[in-house]
Scaffold this motif. Structure first.
Motif, PDB file in Angstrom:
ATOM      1  N   TYR A  55      46.518  44.597  40.795  1.00 20.13           N
ATOM      2  CA  TYR A  55      45.473  44.418  41.801  1.00 20.13           C
ATOM      3  C   TYR A  55      45.472  45.622  42.744  1.00 20.13           C
ATOM      4  N   HIS A  93      39.254  30.970  55.630  1.00 18.85           N
ATOM      5  CA  HIS A  93      40.178  31.951  55.057  1.00 18.85           C
ATOM      6  C   HIS A  93      39.705  32.417  53.679  1.00 18.85           C
ATOM      7  N   THR A  94      40.207  33.580  53.256  1.00 22.35           N
ATOM      8  CA  THR A  94      39.729  34.192  52.007  1.00 22.35           C
ATOM      9  C   THR A  94      40.725  34.063  50.854  1.00 22.35           C
ATOM     10  N   ALA A 111      40.871  32.183  44.779  1.00 24.35           N
ATOM     11  CA  ALA A 111      40.006  31.583  45.801  1.00 24.35           C
ATOM     12  C   ALA A 111      38.535  31.794  45.464  1.00 24.35           C
ATOM     13  N   ALA A 112      38.228  32.928  44.825  1.00 22.70           N
ATOM     14  CA  ALA A 112      36.837  33.219  44.464  1.00 22.70           C
ATOM     15  C   ALA A 112      36.310  32.241  43.418  1.00 22.70           C
ATOM     16  N   LEU A 113      37.223  31.587  42.693  1.00 21.90           N
ATOM     17  CA  LEU A 113      36.803  30.577  41.714  1.00 21.90           C
ATOM     18  C   LEU A 113      36.514  29.234  42.377  1.00 21.90           C
ATOM     19  N   LEU A 114      37.049  29.046  43.563  1.00 19.05           N
ATOM     20  CA  LEU A 114      36.750  27.812  44.303  1.00 19.05           C
ATOM     21  C   LEU A 114      35.633  28.098  45.298  1.00 19.05           C
ATOM     22  N   HIS A 138      43.978  45.920  45.429  1.00 13.56           N
ATOM     23  CA  HIS A 138      44.102  45.412  46.793  1.00 13.56           C
ATOM     24  C   HIS A 138      45.565  45.411  47.252  1.00 13.56           C
ATOM     25  N   ASP A 139      46.503  45.350  46.298  1.00 15.51           N
ATOM     26  CA  ASP A 139      47.932  45.284  46.630  1.00 15.51           C
ATOM     27  C   ASP A 139      48.613  46.646  46.555  1.00 15.51           C
ATOM     28  N   HIS A 193      43.211  36.080  46.194  1.00 17.39           N
ATOM     29  CA  HIS A 193      41.773  36.269  46.460  1.00 17.39           C
ATOM     30  C   HIS A 193      40.941  35.902  45.222  1.00 17.39           C
ATOM     31  N   CYS A 194      41.414  36.329  44.036  1.00 20.14           N
ATOM     32  CA  CYS A 194      40.645  36.045  42.813  1.00 20.14           C
ATOM     33  C   CYS A 194      40.597  34.548  42.527  1.00 20.14           C
ATOM     34  N   GLY A 222      46.300  39.911  45.992  1.00 23.69           N
ATOM     35  CA  GLY A 222      45.085  40.148  45.188  1.00 23.69           C
ATOM     36  C   GLY A 222      44.774  38.971  44.280  1.00 23.69           C
ATOM     37  N   ALA A 239      43.956  33.740  36.731  1.00 26.50           N
ATOM     38  CA  ALA A 239      44.153  34.926  37.584  1.00 26.50           C
ATOM     39  C   ALA A 239      45.654  35.115  37.804  1.00 26.50           C
ATOM     40  N   PHE A 296      44.932  27.818  37.362  1.00 21.92           N
ATOM     41  CA  PHE A 296      44.495  28.945  38.194  1.00 21.92           C
ATOM     42  C   PHE A 296      45.439  30.143  38.022  1.00 21.92           C
ATOM     43  N   THR A 306      34.126  28.188  49.359  1.00 17.12           N
ATOM     44  CA  THR A 306      34.465  28.252  50.771  1.00 17.12           C
ATOM     45  C   THR A 306      33.985  26.977  51.458  1.00 17.12           C
TER      46      THR A 306
END
Lengths: 155, 155, 155
Positions: free
Chosen positions: A84, A52-53, A110-113, A86-87, A107-108, A104, A78, A74, A115
């Motif tokens: 955002y 998941h993203t 999650a981008a710090l963690l 995206h929203d 997602h930001c 949005g 963010a 977190f 996959t």
């Protein structure tokens, strides 16, 4: 022939996790340990991948107050407060679903963690340090989530 | 002897990517899928590693507005505005090249992403979730970039 | 039978690192290169995993001024100044040790880095780009630290 070749293991399992809250740290270490045992893996590695993203994989300490610190951290880095693109469903045209979530900021975060993370397997067990636990971190829950686990090595 | 041993795959490929803009999200999923097919890998994992220190690997959604959000987010967390000792060419004496770029902020942004991510391979395909795409994220472009892909598992 | 099967390598080594300062970037690339050579690994991958929750693995450039930038950057994103519930020993009841450290900020910084990174091995050497070095990043030193290295591939 070779003692290693005849005992090689490559297995993949899917863990299903139901999250309950918007942000949640789900300790999946017991599920991973069970997967290692079930595969009979003695030496090698476990690759843990979220599918998941708006989630991430994090290896850190399972201390309840620390998890509140991490959640606040977190959120600070963010913020969920507007802004955002995206929203902005007036502008957006791509990947829209009927019940699109405003996520949005998720997602930001999650981008710090990550996959994926890898953990060594030694003597049939996850080679985690004293305080290390593996978490699926949810940033846009509750939802049903899947974690893909690949086990490679020797029996 | 063992059915797995005789079909083991270990292959490494290098993807070449030319970035055009200072910050850019390059969706390399099609190149990775092609590498998996070309190697004939059925079950195992793909390890994706950037070979640069001002880029990162990110797995997230390819939605154009989200990519602008992520770009703004990384710019906010690690501002490009001055204050990076790495960019003070009066003081710096190490790793200097003739046309040194001022890219301290790009290094910091890259440090928030990963140099490597792993994706499971199942039934001959990348085991990505519905919204997951693999990006090379450029923070100091345009430049020619290399991504190292290692494929391990079984045919 | 298969030329690859008979030469497969799966080895795990533990690197011991003594950090001296509260925050420190320890370049462990020479230790990793040595581990690859000692294992006789020709093609495959090296998985590097820290066994601690207030350290991280980072692949970036070993330029001394950049390392001061990265240290300042992580301090800015996750300030050490109060406010971490994990450090409130009046409230906390879980995972307490006799000489508990106030390290909530160190956990948050570590959460921005990775517990594991993978590096390809090609022709018997780590496949790092020109400026890439592998660091153990200490956020709560000095302490004795362990890095688990898994080598998989072919001789």
């Amino acid at each position: 022939m070779s003692p290693t070749a005849s005992a090689s293991v490559i297995e993949r399992r899917v863990l299903s996790v139901d999250t309950q809250r918007p942000v949640e740290f789900v300790d999946i270490t017991p599920l991973l340990s069970q997967a290692v045992r079930a595969a009979g893996l003695l030496t090698g590695l476990t690759m843990v991948q979220t599918r998941h993203t708006t989630t991430g994989v994090l290896i850190n300490e399972n201390e309840p107050l620390l998890l509140t610190d991490l959640e606040a951290f977190f959120a600070r880095v963010a913020t969920a407060a507007g802004g955002y693109a995206h929203d902005d469903f007036c502008r957006r045209t791509v990947n829209l679903t009927p019940h699109e979530r405003t996520n949005g900021s998720a997602h930001c975060r999650a981008a710090l963690l990550r996959t994926s993370e890898c953990v060594a397997v030694v003597n049939g067990a996850l080679d985690l340090g004293r305080w290390q636990r593996v978490f699926l971190v949810e940033f846009d829950g509750g939802q049903r989530r899947e974690v893909s686990v690949t086990l490679m090595g020797e029996r």
